[in-house]
Design a protein around this motif. Structure first.
Motif, PDB file in Angstrom:
ATOM      1  N   THR A  34      12.453 -15.881   7.491  1.00 24.28           N
ATOM      2  CA  THR A  34      11.713 -17.148   7.550  1.00 24.28           C
ATOM      3  C   THR A  34      12.681 -18.319   7.584  1.00 24.28           C
ATOM      4  O   THR A  34      12.523 -19.259   8.369  1.00 24.28           O
ATOM      5  CB  THR A  34      10.778 -17.288   6.336  1.00 24.28           C
ATOM      6  OG1 THR A  34       9.834 -16.221   6.352  1.00 24.28           O
ATOM      7  CG2 THR A  34      10.033 -18.624   6.366  1.00 24.28           C
ATOM      8  N   ILE A  35      13.693 -18.260   6.716  1.00 23.73           N
ATOM      9  CA  ILE A  35      14.704 -19.329   6.694  1.00 23.73           C
ATOM     10  C   ILE A  35      15.400 -19.418   8.048  1.00 23.73           C
ATOM     11  O   ILE A  35      15.622 -20.510   8.579  1.00 23.73           O
ATOM     12  CB  ILE A  35      15.742 -19.075   5.580  1.00 23.73           C
ATOM     13  CG1 ILE A  35      15.061 -19.181   4.209  1.00 23.73           C
ATOM     14  CG2 ILE A  35      16.898 -20.079   5.682  1.00 23.73           C
ATOM     15  CD1 ILE A  35      15.976 -18.838   3.041  1.00 23.73           C
ATOM     16  N   SER A  36      15.729 -18.264   8.623  1.00 21.44           N
ATOM     17  CA  SER A  36      16.408 -18.238   9.919  1.00 21.44           C
ATOM     18  C   SER A  36      15.546 -18.884  11.000  1.00 21.44           C
ATOM     19  O   SER A  36      16.044 -19.662  11.829  1.00 21.44           O
ATOM     20  CB  SER A  36      16.730 -16.794  10.315  1.00 21.44           C
ATOM     21  OG  SER A  36      17.336 -16.746  11.588  1.00 21.44           O
ATOM     22  N   ARG A  37      14.253 -18.591  10.985  1.00 18.40           N
ATOM     23  CA  ARG A  37      13.354 -19.170  11.991  1.00 18.40           C
ATOM     24  C   ARG A  37      13.246 -20.688  11.821  1.00 18.40           C
ATOM     25  O   ARG A  37      13.211 -21.432  12.799  1.00 18.40           O
ATOM     26  CB  ARG A  37      11.970 -18.526  11.903  1.00 18.40           C
ATOM     27  CG  ARG A  37      11.905 -17.100  12.442  1.00 18.40           C
ATOM     28  CD  ARG A  37      10.485 -16.635  12.640  1.00 18.40           C
ATOM     29  NE  ARG A  37       9.762 -16.542  11.375  1.00 18.40           N
ATOM     30  CZ  ARG A  37       9.711 -15.453  10.604  1.00 18.40           C
ATOM     31  NH1 ARG A  37      10.364 -14.364  10.981  1.00 18.40           N
ATOM     32  NH2 ARG A  37       9.039 -15.444   9.475  1.00 18.40           N
ATOM     33  N   ILE A  38      13.216 -21.139  10.560  1.00 20.78           N
ATOM     34  CA  ILE A  38      13.141 -22.585  10.291  1.00 20.78           C
ATOM     35  C   ILE A  38      14.414 -23.275  10.759  1.00 20.78           C
ATOM     36  O   ILE A  38      14.375 -24.306  11.436  1.00 20.78           O
ATOM     37  CB  ILE A  38      12.908 -22.845   8.784  1.00 20.78           C
ATOM     38  CG1 ILE A  38      11.500 -22.399   8.379  1.00 20.78           C
ATOM     39  CG2 ILE A  38      13.112 -24.330   8.450  1.00 20.78           C
ATOM     40  CD1 ILE A  38      11.251 -22.430   6.878  1.00 20.78           C
ATOM     41  N   VAL A  39      15.558 -22.688  10.395  1.00 19.05           N
ATOM     42  CA  VAL A  39      16.853 -23.282  10.744  1.00 19.05           C
ATOM     43  C   VAL A  39      17.073 -23.305  12.254  1.00 19.05           C
ATOM     44  O   VAL A  39      17.689 -24.232  12.789  1.00 19.05           O
ATOM     45  CB  VAL A  39      17.993 -22.515  10.037  1.00 19.05           C
ATOM     46  CG1 VAL A  39      19.350 -22.922  10.592  1.00 19.05           C
ATOM     47  CG2 VAL A  39      17.945 -22.774   8.537  1.00 19.05           C
ATOM     48  N   ASN A  40      16.542 -22.302  12.944  1.00 20.19           N
ATOM     49  CA  ASN A  40      16.719 -22.215  14.395  1.00 20.19           C
ATOM     50  C   ASN A  40      15.532 -22.791  15.170  1.00 20.19           C
ATOM     51  O   ASN A  40      15.377 -22.528  16.368  1.00 20.19           O
ATOM     52  CB  ASN A  40      16.967 -20.756  14.801  1.00 20.19           C
ATOM     53  CG  ASN A  40      18.321 -20.255  14.318  1.00 20.19           C
ATOM     54  OD1 ASN A  40      19.358 -20.744  14.750  1.00 20.19           O
ATOM     55  ND2 ASN A  40      18.321 -19.296  13.409  1.00 20.19           N
ATOM     56  N   ASN A  41      14.729 -23.579  14.455  1.00 17.26           N
ATOM     57  CA  ASN A  41      13.645 -24.354  15.078  1.00 17.26           C
ATOM     58  C   ASN A  41      12.566 -23.491  15.726  1.00 17.26           C
ATOM     59  O   ASN A  41      11.934 -23.913  16.705  1.00 17.26           O
ATOM     60  CB  ASN A  41      14.222 -25.326  16.114  1.00 17.26           C
ATOM     61  CG  ASN A  41      15.441 -26.066  15.597  1.00 17.26           C
ATOM     62  OD1 ASN A  41      15.411 -26.598  14.495  1.00 17.26           O
ATOM     63  ND2 ASN A  41      16.514 -26.099  16.389  1.00 17.26           N
ATOM     64  N   LYS A  42      12.351 -22.309  15.170  1.00 16.40           N
ATOM     65  CA  LYS A  42      11.330 -21.419  15.710  1.00 16.40           C
ATOM     66  C   LYS A  42      10.084 -21.356  14.819  1.00 16.40           C
ATOM     67  O   LYS A  42       9.093 -20.736  15.192  1.00 16.40           O
ATOM     68  CB  LYS A  42      11.909 -20.003  15.887  1.00 16.40           C
ATOM     69  CG  LYS A  42      13.027 -19.943  16.924  1.00 16.40           C
ATOM     70  CD  LYS A  42      13.588 -18.543  17.055  1.00 16.40           C
ATOM     71  CE  LYS A  42      14.711 -18.507  18.100  1.00 16.40           C
ATOM     72  NZ  LYS A  42      15.285 -17.156  18.239  1.00 16.40           N
TER      73      LYS A  42
END
Length: 216
Positions: A34-42
């Motif tokens: 989830t953090i990765s998706r937020i950080v990568n604007n997804k």
């Protein structure tokens, strides 16, 4: 809602604090994916996500809300108290460590601008500008920034005929700083465009508080 600014900001904060997304996941309880998706604007970050990031990255919640594109005042009124004013030093640290502005911004610059406006606030011209231009500027920024309610209170106290000259001078400096857009940080530098206004408001609020305490 544009998440790109938020992703860049979180990446900068993680780097500055030598944290991985996995470590942030452990601290916040938010899944790494989830953090990765937020950080990568997804994926759009929820206010609850931002609150956890604020708690563990040492950044004011309002900064993350603005970076994520939220209407800050609406979120605050519905879910939380603003923490914009908790620490001027914290705001300054975010400005520098995020690399949005480099190290060119100095709190002292805001102090210097406020001093310039203190005497002007007591002149007929300065008072006229505050009376006639404050509401228009508020409309222009459409309530952006958690410092707006504080500015409205300052405006009311400034216009009160019973307010002392010294207090009006201090309050007027913040109002003129806001009205005249003498920004140390240009308003287009999102998400920090209004932070120097917020810092100016906090500086003035602290000065007024000390003035009131000394007169008791």
């Amino acid at each position: 809602m544009n998440n790109e600014n938020l992703g860049s900001l979180i990446k900068s904060l993680l780097k500055e604090r030598s944290l991985s997304m996995r470590k942030l996941s452990m601290l916040t309880g938010i899944d790494t994916a989830t953090i990765s998706r937020i950080v990568n604007n997804k994926q759009m970050a929820k206010p609850s996500h931002l609150q956890q990031f604020a708690n563990h990255l040492g950044v004011p919640m309002a900064v993350l809300l603005q970076a994520a594109g939220y209407d800050i005042e609406k979120v605050e009124n519905n879910t939380m108290e603003s923490d914009m004013y908790e620490s001027i030093d914290t705001i300054h640290q975010v400005l520098v460590t995020s690399n949005f502005l480099g190290d060119t911004f100095k709190i002292e610059q805001v102090h210097q601008e406020l001093v310039k406006y203190e005497q002007y606030a007591l002149t007929e011209e300065g008072e006229k500008r505050i009376r006639e231009e404050f509401e228009a500027k508020m409309e222009q920024v459409r309530g952006a920034g958690p410092f707006m309610n504080e500015l409205k209170k300052m405006h009311q106290i400034y216009l009160d005929e019973h307010t002392s000259e010294e207090k009006r001078s201090i309050l007027g400096s913040a109002l003129l700083y806001f009205i005249l857009s003498t920004d140390i940080i240009p308003d287009y530098v999102f998400p920090f465009g209004y932070l120097d206004d917020a810092i100016a408001v906090q500086i003035v609020a602290d000065r007024v508080s000390k003035l009131e305490n000394s007169s008791e």
